[in-house]
Design an enzyme around this catalytic site. Structure first.
Site, PDB file in Angstrom:
ATOM      1  NE  ARG A 201      -0.510 -37.481 -18.680  1.00  9.22           N
ATOM      2  CZ  ARG A 201      -0.545 -36.801 -19.826  1.00  9.22           C
ATOM      3  NH1 ARG A 201       0.101 -37.274 -20.879  1.00  9.22           N
ATOM      4  NH2 ARG A 201      -1.213 -35.664 -19.919  1.00  9.22           N
ATOM      5  N   GLY A 202       1.227 -43.981 -19.877  1.00  9.27           N
ATOM      6  CA  GLY A 202       2.094 -45.141 -19.694  1.00  9.27           C
ATOM      7  C   GLY A 202       1.335 -46.442 -19.934  1.00  9.27           C
ATOM      8  CB  THR A 229      -0.691 -41.930 -27.739  1.00 11.20           C
ATOM      9  OG1 THR A 229      -0.962 -41.523 -26.391  1.00 11.20           O
ATOM     10  CG2 THR A 229      -1.664 -43.029 -28.127  1.00 11.20           C
ATOM     11  CG  ASP A 257      -0.394 -28.300 -25.249  1.00  5.80           C
ATOM     12  OD1 ASP A 257      -1.389 -27.769 -24.729  1.00  5.80           O
ATOM     13  OD2 ASP A 257       0.518 -28.849 -24.595  1.00  5.80           O
ATOM     14  NE  ARG A 302       3.680 -31.304 -20.507  1.00  2.00           N
ATOM     15  CZ  ARG A 302       3.804 -31.490 -19.196  1.00  2.00           C
ATOM     16  NH1 ARG A 302       4.973 -31.308 -18.614  1.00  2.00           N
ATOM     17  NH2 ARG A 302       2.772 -31.846 -18.474  1.00  2.00           N
ATOM     18  CE1 TYR A 413      -4.656 -31.221 -15.790  1.00  2.00           C
ATOM     19  CE2 TYR A 413      -4.268 -29.545 -14.121  1.00  2.00           C
ATOM     20  CZ  TYR A 413      -3.812 -30.599 -14.884  1.00  2.00           C
ATOM     21  OH  TYR A 413      -2.514 -31.025 -14.756  1.00  2.00           O
ATOM     22  CG  MET A 414     -11.881 -25.143 -15.340  1.00  2.00           C
ATOM     23  SD  MET A 414     -12.338 -23.480 -14.831  1.00  2.00           S
ATOM     24  CE  MET A 414     -13.910 -23.300 -15.683  1.00  2.00           C
ATOM     25  NE  ARG A 416      -6.726 -32.518 -18.565  1.00  2.00           N
ATOM     26  CZ  ARG A 416      -5.784 -33.399 -18.305  1.00  2.00           C
ATOM     27  NH1 ARG A 416      -4.759 -33.504 -19.131  1.00  2.00           N
ATOM     28  NH2 ARG A 416      -5.847 -34.174 -17.256  1.00  2.00           N
TER      29      ARG A 416
END
Length: 507
Positions: A201-202, A229, A257, A302, A413-414, A416
């Protein structure tokens, strides 16, 4: 038809193609227009092409808009055996895709986007192409499939042999080594989760990134990532345009998402919903195996609750689904606690699905929260799953005579990290090949995605202007409420606010 020029009130010229330009399959100024010759690079404005009966084309930029007299070449697909049996393998230059397909008799034709696909003429010789691929942001099922299909599409359809993988996201352009990507190297990567290129990220430094693109001689850039992005990709395109470089920038939207607007859905979403079923099934088994059992599953989402909504509809074992778009409250008549108690008395068990962004305002009231952001600018959320689990336990232990057994499953997290399923693999192939066709045809500054079932080239600004969210006054949410039999938890004020949002969404 002669070329026609009109000037709007803000001084932006609208140019319509001549017959020769139309026959060539390109209006050389249909995406960006300048009112001053010398100031071409400094005075470009987005182009909206209007037609009869309220037809509007939101076009994407083309390399020829800022680089004059570019040569074109015969598309090598004409000689590709795989395409020789296709009746019409080139997209007609007039083909566009309607953003809305449900209209009234007297409705205007509305907004359209340029249809994706191969063109008769291309703007790159195969042996001059030096492409690169970069993945940014969080993981998502299908990333490796898209990488694979870009590499194989360039190689097998256009005879392109030089493709670089940028390691570690945007900062990899100026701080990491690259990987040479060949069909042999990427042959079976679609069977793995994650991304073989790594991500971060970033790290977006526009000057350093474009300097690296220029120094390496890269002329096609494929950028995989979410709305943050794609914002970065838009800035990269603008800098490339400002420098007058012959570099095509193509974005492929990635968000598990499913919160990117305009497009029907994003890759990885189907896999996420399918994987969520495993957790919901496990929660249901746990809940039904013990008296007053509650299975609570937290899923990704989110700001948008699409995964939770679709997983709930697919499961039919869920009694309550909580998403960010639909406010809820815990205590009092019509609250969540009352509903839980009612369901336990009726069925002896209950399954609750909650999206990670749901109920954050309730956490802020009960916990001392500090607004923090990750490197992509996303707000760091409190763990609503753990919080609501504890609140449910506390309520029934202190204020109710009913003993409960709650099992909490956090699948965040599983989901993704798994490889993409069959449906997403096909989808990723179409996205990758559409992006390749667009770049080879000279289009740039675009994102590719399905609009009403047809893949289209969409301007960056339409993808990043807002987030796609569940509309809780829409029929799909009503179907969910009918499936779970949960209360809406909405006040009249909430309903009116949601109606206002849907009206703005339809504008």
């Amino acid at each position: 038809m002669e070329s026609m020029v009109s000037v709007s009130n803000d001084g932006v010229a609208e140019i319509f193609a001549s017959d020769d330009q139309e026959k060539a399959g390109l209006n050389p100024r249909s995406g960006f227009i300048s009112t001053g010759g010398a100031g071409l690079l400094n005075d470009l404005q987005p182009k909206i092409v209007s037609g009869d009966f309220g037809y509007i084309l939101e076009d994407v930029p083309h390399l020829s808009y800022y680089i004059p007299d570019l040569p074109t070449y015969t598309n090598p697909l004409q000689y590709n055996p795989a395409y020789s049996v296709v009746k019409q393998y080139f997209v007609d230059h007039d083909d566009t895709v309607a953003q809305k397909i449900v209209v009234h008799k007297n409705s205007p034709r509305g907004i359209h986007f340029r249809r994706a696909g191969p063109r008769q003429r291309v703007y790159f010789k195969s042996d001059e192409v030096r492409a690169c691929i970069v993945t940014c942001g969080g993981l998502c099922p299908g990333l490796n499939t898209v990488i694979r299909e870009i590499v194989c599409g360039l190689h097998h359809m256009y005879d392109v042999t030089r493709v670089l993988g940028i390691v570690g996201g945007y900062r990899g352009f100026y701080s990491k080594n690259t990987i040479s990507l060949t069909p042999k190297f990427v042959n079976d990567i679609h069977k793995r989760g994650g991304t073989i290129l790594g991500t971060s990220r970033g790290g977006h430094d526009t000057k350093k990134i474009v300097d690296s693109i220029q120094d390496r001689g890269i002329n096609q850039v494929y950028i995989l990532g979410g709305d943050g992005t794609q914002k970065g990709a838009a800035v990269i395109f603008e800098e490339i345009r400002r420098r007058g470089l012959k570099v095509a920038v193509a974005g492929i939207p990635k968000t598990i998402d499913n919160d990117i607007p305009v497009i029907d859905k994003s890759f990885g979403f189907d896999t996420a919903v399918e994987e969520a079923q495993r957790a919901i099934n496990a929660a249901h088994v746990e809940a039904t195996s013990i008296e007053n059992g509650i299975g609570l599953v937290k899923l990704m989402g989110r700001y948008s609750g699409f995964i939770a909504m679709y997983a709930t509809l697919a499961s039919r074992d869920v009694d309550c689904c909580l998403i960010p778009e639909s406010p809820f409250y815990l205590e009092g008549p019509g609250g969540l606690f009352e509903y839980i108690e009612k369901r336990l008395k009726e069925n002896g068990h209950m399954v609750i699905v909650i999206a990670e962004g749901a109920g954050q305002e309730l956490l802020s009231e009960s916990l001392s929260s500090i607004d923090q952001q990750d490197a992509s600018g996303n707000k760091l959320l409190q763990d609503v799953g753990l919080w609501i689990s504890q609140r449910i336990k506390d309520h029934f232990s202190k204020r109710s005579k009913m003993a409960i057994n709650l099992k909490y499953i956090d699948l965040m997290y599983m989901i993704r990290a798994v490889p993409s399923n069959a449906s997403d693999n096909v989808f990723c192939t179409l996205l990758a090949q559409s992006a390749v066709h667009g770049a080879m045809a000279g289009y740039t500054g675009f994102t590719v995605g399905p609009v009403n079932g047809r893949h289209a080239y969409i301007p960056f600004h339409r993808i990043i202007e807002k987030q796609h969210k569940v509309v809780i006054t829409d029929r799909m949410w009503a179907r969910l409420l009918a499936s779970t039999n949960q209360p809406s938890f909405l006040s009249i004020k909430d309903v009116e606010a949601s109606k206002t949002e849907i009206n703005l969404h339809n504008c």
